[in-house]
Design a protein around this motif. Structure first.
Motif, PDB file in Angstrom:
ATOM      1  N   ASP A  52      16.088 -14.562   1.575  1.00  0.00           N
ATOM      2  CA  ASP A  52      15.946 -13.288   2.080  1.00  0.00           C
ATOM      3  C   ASP A  52      14.419 -12.889   2.580  1.00  0.00           C
ATOM      4  N   ILE A  53      14.349 -13.025   3.757  1.00  0.00           N
ATOM      5  CA  ILE A  53      13.251 -12.520   4.466  1.00  0.00           C
ATOM      6  C   ILE A  53      12.638 -11.053   4.324  1.00  0.00           C
ATOM      7  N   ARG A  54      13.541 -10.221   4.181  1.00  0.00           N
ATOM      8  CA  ARG A  54      13.408  -8.835   4.036  1.00  0.00           C
ATOM      9  C   ARG A  54      12.734  -8.423   2.619  1.00  0.00           C
ATOM     10  N   ALA A  55      13.514  -9.245   1.677  1.00  0.00           N
ATOM     11  CA  ALA A  55      12.710  -9.286   0.246  1.00  0.00           C
ATOM     12  C   ALA A  55      11.245  -9.829   0.119  1.00  0.00           C
ATOM     13  N   MET A  56      11.008 -11.053   0.821  1.00  0.00           N
ATOM     14  CA  MET A  56       9.625 -11.472   1.169  1.00  0.00           C
ATOM     15  C   MET A  56       8.647 -10.210   1.618  1.00  0.00           C
ATOM     16  N   MET A  57       9.063  -9.766   2.562  1.00  0.00           N
ATOM     17  CA  MET A  57       8.255  -8.813   3.185  1.00  0.00           C
ATOM     18  C   MET A  57       7.888  -7.521   2.610  1.00  0.00           C
ATOM     19  N   ALA A  58       9.115  -7.074   1.724  1.00  0.00           N
ATOM     20  CA  ALA A  58       9.004  -5.930   1.042  1.00  0.00           C
ATOM     21  C   ALA A  58       8.015  -6.187  -0.128  1.00  0.00           C
ATOM     22  N   ASP A  59       8.314  -7.458  -1.030  1.00  0.00           N
ATOM     23  CA  ASP A  59       7.426  -7.904  -1.939  1.00  0.00           C
ATOM     24  C   ASP A  59       5.993  -8.048  -1.396  1.00  0.00           C
ATOM     25  N   LEU A  60       5.607  -8.654  -0.220  1.00  0.00           N
ATOM     26  CA  LEU A  60       4.231  -8.459   0.258  1.00  0.00           C
ATOM     27  C   LEU A  60       3.684  -7.206   0.643  1.00  0.00           C
ATOM     28  N   LEU A  61       4.775  -6.288   1.106  1.00  0.00           N
ATOM     29  CA  LEU A  61       4.133  -4.959   1.282  1.00  0.00           C
ATOM     30  C   LEU A  61       3.665  -4.143  -0.081  1.00  0.00           C
ATOM     31  N   CYS A  62       4.405  -4.522  -1.116  1.00  0.00           N
ATOM     32  CA  CYS A  62       4.290  -3.900  -2.560  1.00  0.00           C
ATOM     33  C   CYS A  62       2.853  -4.603  -2.870  1.00  0.00           C
ATOM     34  N   GLU A  63       2.629  -5.722  -2.840  1.00  0.00           N
ATOM     35  CA  GLU A  63       1.536  -6.409  -3.054  1.00  0.00           C
ATOM     36  C   GLU A  63       0.245  -6.006  -2.470  1.00  0.00           C
ATOM     37  N   ALA A  64       0.320  -5.750  -1.066  1.00  0.00           N
ATOM     38  CA  ALA A  64      -0.704  -5.854  -0.319  1.00  0.00           C
ATOM     39  C   ALA A  64      -1.187  -4.357   0.300  1.00  0.00           C
ATOM     40  N   ALA A  65      -0.319  -3.272   0.076  1.00  0.00           N
ATOM     41  CA  ALA A  65      -0.717  -2.133   0.541  1.00  0.00           C
ATOM     42  C   ALA A  65      -1.056  -1.091  -0.396  1.00  0.00           C
ATOM     43  N   THR A  66      -2.085  -0.220  -0.173  1.00  0.00           N
ATOM     44  CA  THR A  66      -2.456   0.734  -1.125  1.00  0.00           C
ATOM     45  C   THR A  66      -2.818   2.107  -0.270  1.00  0.00           C
ATOM     46  N   GLY A  67      -2.353   3.067  -0.883  1.00  0.00           N
ATOM     47  CA  GLY A  67      -2.751   4.451  -0.003  1.00  0.00           C
ATOM     48  C   GLY A  67      -4.053   4.999  -0.239  1.00  0.00           C
ATOM     49  N   ALA A  68      -4.481   6.015   0.154  1.00  0.00           N
ATOM     50  CA  ALA A  68      -5.870   6.556   0.051  1.00  0.00           C
ATOM     51  C   ALA A  68      -6.315   6.719  -1.224  1.00  0.00           C
ATOM     52  N   ASN A  69      -5.403   7.125  -2.229  1.00  0.00           N
ATOM     53  CA  ASN A  69      -5.671   7.394  -3.659  1.00  0.00           C
ATOM     54  C   ASN A  69      -5.339   6.440  -4.503  1.00  0.00           C
ATOM     55  N   GLY A  70      -5.058   5.215  -3.971  1.00  0.00           N
ATOM     56  CA  GLY A  70      -4.841   4.140  -4.813  1.00  0.00           C
ATOM     57  C   GLY A  70      -3.055   3.849  -5.003  1.00  0.00           C
TER      58      GLY A  70
END
Length: 110
Positions: A52-70
């Motif tokens: 599931d490539i979608r699961a990989m990209m979603a997990d990667l987004l959760c791991e790699a992205a942060t908002g301006a306030n963390g």
């Protein structure tokens, strides 16, 4: 006596982590950064098992992205985003792939 006029030989590779700021309508400025190789391998291996490539990209987004306030994304949040956030999600997923140097083909290679 040591000759200090010559630069010291590097003892190993020195890689810098990269990041990119993505301007979104729904989440403001979101910073997408490199993740560690072990983290990427863990995510890719899990996703390859699920095929599931979608699961990989979603997990990667959760791991790699942060908002301006963390703020952090979670799989649950991504699953229930309103339609108006769809383009933001696409832009963030593209940035995650770009910054981390991954593509759909990488899942099968894990």
């Amino acid at each position: 006596m040591t000759d200090l006029s010559q630069p010291a030989s590097p003892s190993g590779f020195d890689l810098e982590f990269h990041s990119e700021i993505v301007k979104t309508r729904c989440f403001g400025d979101v910073t997408v950064r490199d993740v560690g190789a072990d983290t990427l391998e863990r995510i890719a291996t899990r996703s390859a098992d699920l095929k599931d490539i979608r699961a990989m990209m979603a997990d990667l987004l959760c791991e790699a992205a942060t908002g301006a306030n963390g703020e952090r994304f979670t799989p649950d949040l991504l699953a229930r985003l309103p339609a108006r956030a769809f383009q933001d999600r696409i832009n963030l997923l593209n940035a995650v792939a770009r910054v981390n140097g991954v593509s759909a083909d990488d899942v099968g290679k894990a």
